[in-house]
Design an enzyme around this catalytic site. Structure first.
Site, PDB file in Angstrom:
ATOM      1  CE  LYS A   1      -2.952  -2.857   2.723  1.00 34.69           C
ATOM      2  NZ  LYS A   1      -3.310  -3.161   4.089  1.00 34.69           N
TER       3      LYS A   1
ATOM      4  CB  SER B   1      -8.640  -0.502  10.369  1.00 36.24           C
ATOM      5  OG  SER B   1      -9.472  -0.565   9.245  1.00 36.24           O
TER       6      SER B   1
END
Length: 177
Positions: free
Chosen positions: A39, A130
């Site tokens: 990512k 998250s």
């Protein structure tokens, strides 16, 4: 539609080093569907780092747009970030993208959102996703109470977030400038 939870991204600046780290977990509801996702990206001749949280397809679209802005403004990160934030907020198609970007070079760091947010951190730390709050708390403590490098703080902070957040794993990617 099931809720996709997909990441923890952490930016740490200390001294002359900047580190951008991300975990590898992608979850769909309560199921891990991928454990080694990347990512974090190097952009503009490896002078800029970018990481994302949110929808993967949307993030890839935003990476491409952001890379185009970097080229257009010859690597001027603040200008490219401002222009992407403006375009993201006003474009009919782009404003429906669900992702956050963290972008950095050696001098500047920004969180960019589709709401037109362009946030530069006060303390050299940005965390999204998250497990972002857990990684941010760990990084703040490590910055205050250790002499660890930005790279080491990023790894340790994401490891701690992975011990707390079920949507964060220990497959960590770190890029440094």
């Amino acid at each position: 539609m099931p809720e996709l939870r997909s990441t923890t991204i952490l930016l740490v600046k200390r001294a002359n080093q900047v580190a951008l780290a991300g975990d590898g977990q992608v979850s769909l509801n309560d199921t891990i569907i991928k454990g080694k996702a990347k990512k974090i990206r190097r952009l503009y001749d490896d002078k800029v780092l970018a990481g994302f949280a949110g929808s993967t397809a949307d993030a890839f679209s935003l990476f491409a747009r952001f890379e185009g802005k970097l080229e257009q403004f010859r690597g001027n990160l603040p200008r490219a970030a401002v222009e992407l934030a403006k375009e993201w907020r006003t474009d009919k198609i782009l404003r429906h993208l669900h992702a956050l970007l963290v972008v950095t070079d050696k001098k500047n760091s920004f969180l960019i959102s589709g709401d037109g947010d362009l946030i530069e951190p006060d303390d050299g730390l940005i965390a999204i996703g998250s497990g972002g709050p857990y990684a941010l708390a760990a990084a703040r403590a490590l910055l205050r109470f250790t002499k660890k490098s930005a790279h080491d703080i990023a790894i340790e902070s994401l490891s701690i977030a992975g011990e707390i957040c079920v949507f964060t794993n220990s497959s960590i990617t770190v890029e440094t400038l």
